[in-house]
Design a protein around this motif. Structure first.
Motif, PDB file in Angstrom:
ATOM      1  N   LEU A 224       5.504  -0.565  14.076  1.00  0.00           N
ATOM      2  CA  LEU A 224       5.407   0.051  12.426  1.00  0.00           C
ATOM      3  C   LEU A 224       3.958   0.861  12.358  1.00  0.00           C
ATOM      4  CD1 LEU A 224       6.936  -2.802  10.187  1.00  0.00           C
ATOM      5  CD2 LEU A 224       8.173  -0.721  11.117  1.00  0.00           C
ATOM      6  N   HIS A 245       4.945  -2.267   3.415  1.00  0.00           N
ATOM      7  CA  HIS A 245       4.986  -0.754   3.542  1.00  0.00           C
ATOM      8  C   HIS A 245       5.394  -0.196   2.340  1.00  0.00           C
ATOM      9  CE1 HIS A 245       6.364   2.830   4.806  1.00  0.00           C
ATOM     10  NE2 HIS A 245       7.810   2.753   4.354  1.00  0.00           N
ATOM     11  N   TYR A 252       1.451   1.638   5.527  1.00  0.00           N
ATOM     12  CA  TYR A 252       1.491   0.264   6.079  1.00  0.00           C
ATOM     13  C   TYR A 252       0.149  -0.437   6.011  1.00  0.00           C
ATOM     14  CZ  TYR A 252       6.198   1.675   7.835  1.00  0.00           C
ATOM     15  OH  TYR A 252       7.455   2.007   8.234  1.00  0.00           O
TER      16      TYR A 252
END
Length: 431
Positions: A224, A245, A252
């Motif tokens: 991510l 997020h 993030y």
């Protein structure tokens, strides 16, 4: 240094000499008095300082904190704030506890390396008697030998920079919150991730939880683009939860206090968790509380392990046993040692109680009548203990009753912010 004028009863004056010559404490004298008549007259408060050998100079850092001395510089500032309320305050009333933590528990520890550099030249500035006292003030070596031959020690100082996230007002979209599951009712248990759960609920920001088992945290974060939060002992990157997020901004971010900072800046119309003027003090509180809870880990970590799902249990056991150099079962205190360590835990939490007591007259929280980050952090550790040990366990009953029930009351006061995704869809993800 300028003397200040105070108004007091007509007095006989007595000069009291301080015998404390520890360079890490204040080295002052005080002009004190006892009342003789009810009439008032101006009286000059006299500051006393250590005389340097350099003419026309003052040098002691503690004397620059205030122009009057009572017992130590912090207590002087408290005294002057209370005695002269019409003057600018040193301590905002609801932040005295935070300043006490910063001064005593955090700042002093984090400048430990400074003594090697500053004490030798300080000795050279003093007259012979004072220099002799400073040179023999309890250090393991002569002060003259402390000065490093190079400045490589400066590399050890951790410099923190403020988050560069700019304040912006955005429309709410459901935040994704990454947490660690368990076998327990409600799934949530981790004190670190509870800090973010409390924060989101306190601010009223909608979110949903995605559950990540321990072995999957690093691959999920890398996938991510979530940055590591710290370093492992071998120097490699360490990835930890909580993380969020925010689809509203595309951000993030991991680390509970950085998440709180981000949410305060991005959603300024929600209740503030970290009042801007207390940000540095709350960072200091985080470190100080972690140190105060040192005796706790031996008791709670072995039981926490038993509450985890199999994959996380294996990871948690292996990594904690590597960190402590023994099995988790061997880590658990037993017999007289357990009694001793439990007493030490109570005494350590007693320090936290004294920090809270600074604002007891304003309300039940660390900053008085409004909850803030300090309360969220303390409550997150407390709810961890209550969840893992159970409401009816003797361990929890002990802690809940310590310090006139302060900790049970705090948890109850924040109970409405401990909800776990009421009605939200929860799912597990892996790397």
């Amino acid at each position: 240094m300028k003397a200040c004028i105070a108004y007091d009863r007509q007095v006989d004056s007595t000069l009291v000499h301080s015998n404390n010559h520890n360079p890490r404490q204040s080295a002052f004298l005080i002009f004190v008095s006892s009342a003789l008549t009810p009439s008032f007259k101006p009286m000059t408060i006299i500051p006393y300082d250590i005389p340097p050998s350099l003419p026309g100079h003052t040098w002691s850092p503690n004397t620059f904190k205030t122009s009057i001395y009572i017992a130590d510089s912090f207590t002087i500032a408290e005294h002057l704030d209370k005695t002269y309320p019409d003057t600018p305050p040193i301590f905002p009333r609801n932040a005295v506890g935070l300043h006490r933590v910063f001064t005593q528990a955090t700042f002093a520890q984090n400048i430990e390396l400074l003594w090697d550099f500053i004490l030798p030249p300080s000795c050279l500035m003093l007259n012979p008697p004072a220099a002799s006292i400073l040179s023999n003030s309890g250090f393991h070596s002569e002060v003259s030998s402390l000065l490093p031959t190079s400045c490589h020690l400066l590399d050890e100082v951790d410099i923190h920079s403020e988050s560069s996230v700019e304040t912006q007002v955005v429309h709410y979209m459901t935040i994704i919150f990454y947490d660690i599951p368990s076998t327990l009712s409600g799934n949530a248990w981790s004190p670190n991730t509870f800090k973010t759960r409390y924060t989101l609920n306190f601010k009223g920001i909608p979110y949903t939880t995605e559950w990540v088992e321990y072995p999957d945290i690093e691959p999920v974060c890398k996938k991510l683009g979530i940055k590591p939060t710290t370093k492992n002992p071998d120097g490699s990157d360490s990835y930890t939860l909580p993380a969020i997020h925010d689809p509203s901004t595309g951000v993030y971010i991991a680390d509970s206090i950085l998440i709180a900072e981000y949410l305060d800046k991005t959603y300024p119309d929600t209740p503030t968790v970290l009042p801007r003027s207390t940000l540095a003090l709350h960072h200091a509180f985080d470190e100080a509380l972690d140190a105060a809870l040192d005796p706790l880990w031996e008791f709670i970590l072995p039981d926490t392990c038993l509450a985890l799902n199999p994959r996380s249990l294996e990871y948690f056991s292996r990594t904690r046993e590597q960190a402590f150099g023994k099995s988790l079962e061997d880590l658990r205190p037993k017999g007289d040692y357990a009694t001793k360590r439990w007493g030490e835990l109570q005494a350590s939490i007693g320090k936290v109680d004294t920090w809270y007591s600074k604002t007891d007259d304003l309300g039940p929280f660390f900053m008085g009548n409004e909850a803030s980050w300090g309360d969220i952090v303390v409550a997150s550790y407390l709810i961890w203990l209550r969840i893992v040990w159970g409401q009816d366990s003797q361990q929890w009953k002990d802690i809940a009753g310590w310090h006139v029930g302060r900790w049970a009351r705090l948890l109850q006061d924040l109970e409405k912010y401990a909800i776990i995704d009421a009605g939200a869809i929860q799912k597990h993800i892996s790397g």
